[in-house]
Design an enzyme around this catalytic site. Structure first.
Site, short mmCIF file in Angstrom:
data_model
loop_
_atom_site.label_atom_id
_atom_site.label_comp_id
_atom_site.label_asym_id
_atom_site.label_seq_id
_atom_site.Cartn_x
_atom_site.Cartn_y
_atom_site.Cartn_z
CG HIS A 1 -1.35 -5.35 49.15
ND1 HIS A 1 -1.96 -5.77 47.98
CD2 HIS A 1 -0.51 -4.35 48.78
CE1 HIS A 1 -1.52 -5.05 46.96
NE2 HIS A 1 -0.62 -4.19 47.43
CG HIS B 1 4.35 -3.15 47.62
ND1 HIS B 1 4.64 -3.89 46.51
CD2 HIS B 1 3.02 -2.89 47.58
CE1 HIS B 1 3.52 -4.07 45.80
NE2 HIS B 1 2.52 -3.47 46.43
CG ASP C 1 9.71 -1.31 46.85
OD1 ASP C 1 8.59 -1.58 47.36
OD2 ASP C 1 9.89 -1.29 45.61
N GLY D 1 3.11 -3.16 39.28
CA GLY D 1 3.59 -2.19 38.31
C GLY D 1 2.45 -1.37 37.72
CG HIS E 1 -0.78 -4.92 42.55
ND1 HIS E 1 0.09 -5.86 43.06
CD2 HIS E 1 -0.68 -3.82 43.37
CE1 HIS E 1 0.69 -5.35 44.14
NE2 HIS E 1 0.24 -4.13 44.35
CD GLU F 1 -3.08 0.62 42.92
OE1 GLU F 1 -2.65 1.35 43.83
OE2 GLU F 1 -2.39 -0.26 42.38
CG ASP G 1 -0.20 -0.30 48.54
OD1 ASP G 1 0.44 -1.28 48.13
OD2 ASP G 1 -0.68 0.56 47.77
#
Length: 327
Positions: free
Chosen positions: A15, A17, A19, A163, A190, A193, A270
């Site tokens: 997991h 990301h 960006d 998102g 996701h 959370e 993350d």
């Protein structure tokens, strides 16, 4: 283990990301200016997930053309190589890079070219998870995932839903992932959370093989039983979860609870840059604060290898590499 032993230990990450994990050097090069840490990452007093998500504006500016995407793929594997990550599943949202000059297929191709170059230079094995975004329409998301299916087994391994979870619950995406399942695309969601345990239940019922975060099932034995019986792995991201206030305090973090329940827990970063973290730092953090022992750390790395969206031959190779390096 000492922090140096943790750094040298082979690691698997599921997991991460793209960006949120781009190096400061990469971003400065792409933007042709100096950036300060406050522009890229949050501090420990981050107030919410919404505040956390504000830090993605700058790196996303760097992913608007093929060159940026290629360099980004290379950059993230370079970072991972420095702490001996041997396999990573890197997720990104292709639709956030689509433009008049670049469609989803070209976006995915560009990232894969950069990752291929990174693997050749650094030896880190990889796959890509494409993220459907909650604020995008179903058809837009489905068309992107259909396009990504052309690369399934050729660098792309699965899909995700990312998102603003609180604003867009999983119940709104059941039909989308029913269709994704028919495509034969594995997926993680996701969920949990932002305090909604129903999002976890809906994700499992939709057919998710993994859950991103899953914090909301803290103290809920019935949902934990459902996750366990469904053989759904949990992608925990301790430092990020504390920064986004997925839990109110360190004492409430359910890592030990999930491990004692027998859930297939994995540890992840993350967003390496936004959270100012690494897999080594995450492992050291849980070791110091939650009494996680060496055997549990090894078990969570094995859990990640087994839960990876890759073929059995690769899983066996990863498990052998993890087994070879026991301190």
């Amino acid at each position: 283990m000492t922090i140096e032993e943790l750094r040298r230990m082979p690691k698997v990450e599921l997991h991460c990301h793209l960006d949120g994990s781009l190096s400061k050097e990469f971003i400065e090069r792409r933007l042709s200016r100096k950036v300060i840490q406050q522009e890229l990452g949050v501090s420990d007093d981050c107030g919410s997930l919404a505040e956390y998500l504000e830090k993605f504006e700058l790196p996303l500016e760097c992913l608007k053309d093929a060159e940026g995407l290629e360099e980004a793929g290379y950059d993230v594997l370079k970072t991972m190589h420095q702490e001996h990550v041997i396999y990573a599943e890197i997720r990104f949202a292709p639709l956030l890079s689509v433009s008049e000059s670049m469609d989803a297929e070209q976006v995915i191709s560009a990232l894969l070219r950069g990752l291929k170059k990174g693997k050749e230079e650094f030896g880190v094995e990889y796959n890509v998870i494409v993220c459907a975004m909650r604020h995008h329409g179903m058809e837009e998301n489905y068309d992107m995932i259909q396009t990504a299916c052309k690369f399934l087994g050729k660098g792309v391994c699965g899909a995700d839903l990312a998102g603003a979870e609180a604003q867009y619950p999983m119940s709104e995406f059941m039909e989308l992932f029913h269709r994704v399942k028919k495509l034969g695309m594995p997926f993680t969601i996701h969920a949990g959370e932002c305090g909604s345990v129903k999002n976890i239940v809906d994700s499992v019922q939709a057919g998710a093989a993994r859950i991103g975060h899953g914090i909301a099932m803290r103290g809920d034995a019935s949902v934990q039983d459902l996750v366990k019986k469904s053989h759904v792995a949990v992608e925990m991201c301790p430092i990020s979860n504390l920064q986004t206030k997925a839990v109110k305090s360190m004492n409430e973090y359910p890592l030990r609870e999930f491990l004692e329940k027998g859930l297939s827990v994995t540890i992840n970063t993350d967003n390496r840059t936004v959270s100012n973290t690494s897999l080594t730092k995450e492992l050291d953090f849980i070791q110091r604060n939650y009494g996680i022992n060496d055997e549990q750390i090894r078990q969570m790395m094995q859990n990640a290898a087994k839960a990876a969206f890759t073929d059995e031959k690769t899983k066996m190779r990863l498990l052998e590499k993890l087994q070879e390096n026991i301190f």
